[in-house]
Write a protein that holds these residues in place. Sequence first.
Motif, PDB file in Angstrom:
ATOM      1  N   ARG A   1      74.031  39.067  69.833  1.00 41.35           N
ATOM      2  CA  ARG A   1      74.261  37.646  70.119  1.00 41.35           C
ATOM      3  C   ARG A   1      73.019  36.934  70.654  1.00 41.35           C
ATOM      4  N   VAL A   2      71.873  37.256  70.101  1.00 37.50           N
ATOM      5  CA  VAL A   2      70.647  36.546  70.448  1.00 37.50           C
ATOM      6  C   VAL A   2      70.396  35.448  69.421  1.00 37.50           C
ATOM      7  N   ASN A   3      70.167  34.253  69.895  1.00 36.18           N
ATOM      8  CA  ASN A   3      69.798  33.120  69.053  1.00 36.18           C
ATOM      9  C   ASN A   3      68.937  32.220  69.929  1.00 36.18           C
ATOM     10  N   ALA A   4      67.612  32.389  69.822  1.00 36.09           N
ATOM     11  CA  ALA A   4      66.734  31.758  70.795  1.00 36.09           C
ATOM     12  C   ALA A   4      65.488  31.176  70.152  1.00 36.09           C
ATOM     13  N   PRO A   5      65.017  30.059  70.669  1.00 37.73           N
ATOM     14  CA  PRO A   5      63.737  29.520  70.197  1.00 37.73           C
ATOM     15  C   PRO A   5      62.580  30.402  70.650  1.00 37.73           C
ATOM     16  N   LEU A   6      61.471  30.295  69.924  1.00 41.82           N
ATOM     17  CA  LEU A   6      60.268  31.050  70.243  1.00 41.82           C
ATOM     18  C   LEU A   6      59.137  30.091  70.609  1.00 41.82           C
ATOM     19  N   MET A   7      58.456  30.390  71.681  1.00 40.74           N
ATOM     20  CA  MET A   7      57.270  29.644  72.061  1.00 40.74           C
ATOM     21  C   MET A   7      56.045  30.531  71.846  1.00 40.74           C
ATOM     22  N   GLY A   8      54.895  29.907  71.663  1.00 36.65           N
ATOM     23  CA  GLY A   8      53.676  30.670  71.524  1.00 36.65           C
ATOM     24  C   GLY A   8      53.196  31.180  72.865  1.00 36.65           C
ATOM     25  N   LEU A   9      52.720  32.414  72.888  1.00 30.86           N
ATOM     26  CA  LEU A   9      52.177  33.020  74.096  1.00 30.86           C
ATOM     27  C   LEU A   9      50.701  33.303  73.890  1.00 30.86           C
ATOM     28  N   ALA A  10      49.889  32.914  74.846  1.00 34.79           N
ATOM     29  CA  ALA A  10      48.456  33.173  74.805  1.00 34.79           C
ATOM     30  C   ALA A  10      48.111  34.182  75.888  1.00 34.79           C
TER      31      ALA A  10
ATOM     32  N   LYS B   1      66.274  30.927  80.482  1.00 33.78           N
ATOM     33  CA  LYS B   1      66.763  32.265  80.179  1.00 33.78           C
ATOM     34  C   LYS B   1      66.951  32.518  78.684  1.00 33.78           C
ATOM     35  N   ASN B   2      67.175  31.468  77.888  1.00 34.09           N
ATOM     36  CA  ASN B   2      67.348  31.675  76.447  1.00 34.09           C
ATOM     37  C   ASN B   2      66.091  31.250  75.690  1.00 34.09           C
ATOM     38  N   LEU B   3      64.967  31.817  76.084  1.00 36.25           N
ATOM     39  CA  LEU B   3      63.692  31.511  75.454  1.00 36.25           C
ATOM     40  C   LEU B   3      62.873  32.792  75.351  1.00 36.25           C
ATOM     41  N   ALA B   4      62.308  33.035  74.175  1.00 37.22           N
ATOM     42  CA  ALA B   4      61.418  34.173  73.966  1.00 37.22           C
ATOM     43  C   ALA B   4      60.063  33.656  73.506  1.00 37.22           C
ATOM     44  N   GLY B   5      59.099  34.540  73.422  1.00 35.09           N
ATOM     45  CA  GLY B   5      57.772  34.125  73.008  1.00 35.09           C
ATOM     46  C   GLY B   5      57.155  35.110  72.031  1.00 35.09           C
ATOM     47  N   TRP B   6      56.144  34.652  71.312  1.00 36.22           N
ATOM     48  CA  TRP B   6      55.434  35.541  70.388  1.00 36.22           C
ATOM     49  C   TRP B   6      53.933  35.383  70.630  1.00 36.22           C
TER      50      TRP B   6
ATOM     51  N   LYS C   1      51.573  40.950  56.897  1.00 33.71           N
ATOM     52  CA  LYS C   1      51.174  42.337  57.079  1.00 33.71           C
ATOM     53  C   LYS C   1      50.593  42.540  58.462  1.00 33.71           C
ATOM     54  N   GLY C   2      51.057  43.574  59.149  1.00 35.67           N
ATOM     55  CA  GLY C   2      50.580  43.874  60.485  1.00 35.67           C
ATOM     56  C   GLY C   2      51.721  43.949  61.478  1.00 35.67           C
ATOM     57  N   THR C   3      51.364  44.020  62.744  1.00 34.82           N
ATOM     58  CA  THR C   3      52.352  44.160  63.808  1.00 34.82           C
ATOM     59  C   THR C   3      52.484  42.863  64.584  1.00 34.82           C
ATOM     60  N   ALA C   4      53.626  42.216  64.480  1.00 35.63           N
ATOM     61  CA  ALA C   4      53.909  40.989  65.217  1.00 35.63           C
ATOM     62  C   ALA C   4      54.631  41.342  66.512  1.00 35.63           C
ATOM     63  N   ILE C   5      54.312  40.601  67.579  1.00 35.53           N
ATOM     64  CA  ILE C   5      54.851  40.896  68.899  1.00 35.53           C
ATOM     65  C   ILE C   5      55.706  39.739  69.403  1.00 35.53           C
ATOM     66  N   VAL C   6      56.953  40.060  69.798  1.00 39.87           N
ATOM     67  CA  VAL C   6      57.850  39.107  70.444  1.00 39.87           C
ATOM     68  C   VAL C   6      58.248  39.693  71.788  1.00 39.87           C
ATOM     69  N   ALA C   7      58.224  38.880  72.839  1.00 43.47           N
ATOM     70  CA  ALA C   7      58.575  39.359  74.173  1.00 43.47           C
ATOM     71  C   ALA C   7      59.453  38.339  74.877  1.00 43.47           C
ATOM     72  N   GLY C   8      60.313  38.826  75.758  1.00 42.21           N
ATOM     73  CA  GLY C   8      61.178  37.936  76.515  1.00 42.21           C
ATOM     74  C   GLY C   8      61.743  38.640  77.727  1.00 42.21           C
ATOM     75  N   HIS C   9      62.249  37.858  78.648  1.00 42.13           N
ATOM     76  CA  HIS C   9      62.793  38.410  79.892  1.00 42.13           C
ATOM     77  C   HIS C   9      64.147  39.087  79.655  1.00 42.13           C
ATOM     78  N   VAL C  10      64.404  40.121  80.434  1.00 41.79           N
ATOM     79  CA  VAL C  10      65.710  40.766  80.422  1.00 41.79           C
ATOM     80  C   VAL C  10      66.665  40.030  81.367  1.00 41.79           C
TER      81      VAL C  10
ATOM     82  N   PRO D   1      71.444  37.503  83.627  1.00 41.97           N
ATOM     83  CA  PRO D   1      70.865  37.983  82.368  1.00 41.97           C
ATOM     84  C   PRO D   1      70.096  36.894  81.635  1.00 41.97           C
ATOM     85  N   ALA D   2      69.037  37.313  80.948  1.00 39.18           N
ATOM     86  CA  ALA D   2      68.233  36.402  80.136  1.00 39.18           C
ATOM     87  C   ALA D   2      68.314  36.817  78.663  1.00 39.18           C
ATOM     88  N   VAL D   3      67.427  36.287  77.845  1.00 38.94           N
ATOM     89  CA  VAL D   3      67.537  36.355  76.392  1.00 38.94           C
ATOM     90  C   VAL D   3      67.672  37.780  75.853  1.00 38.94           C
TER      91      VAL D   3
END
Length: 207
Positions: A70-79, A94-99, A109-118, A124-126
């Motif tokens: 049941r995750v449905n969250a927008p993604l923000m850019g992370l630097a 809490k319902n926000l993740a980043g890449w 092609k390659g390894t994409a990274i997505v991270a978010g709080h537990v 509880p978060a995303v």
Amino acid sequence: MRRVSNVAIGAVTAVALCTGAWLLGSGGAETHAPPQPSAAQGRTGQDGTLSGAPALPPSPPDRIRIPSIRVNAPLMGLALTRAGSLDVPPAAQKNLAGWYEAGTTPGEKGTAIVAGHVDNSVGPAVFYDLGALRQGSGIEIDRRDGSVALFTVDAVSVYDAEHFPDEKVYGAADRPELRVITCGGGYSRSTGYRGNVVVFAHLTGSR
């Protein structure tokens, strides 16, 4: 992704994402710990030749969906921060993740990274249920070019922060792969969570 960035991301996901303050009730008792993956979910059962879909052209992602948890969250850019580690989404949202926007975009092609709080200070978060994700589950990434990258989960593992396998998680890949990362493992009142839950997935389609 540059090796120096890989090391920096590993450090921040083990610390900045992992406070867990809400776990402490008024009496100081720990409660409602998030689910953790089993050892079986950490083994792919594959020899690394599992077929996937052709790589997509680069396009920034806008949203992540993981229907089974049941995750449905927008993604923000992370630097990277000035200290050289990966920044994190605002804990209050809490319902926000980043890449990691300086790295691979999900689907190419390659390894994409997505991270978010537990979790955050109020609950509880995303990615609270990320440790409950199972092999074969689907992950959908909406991309800015209008396409949707479809990933299939290969494994879900939990790693202690002191022995986090940077190269395995963040290293280059010969096909489009995705890592979704949050906190997990044991919990300490003084330091928060002691490790990270990592989902390994690869591209199996698009629409």
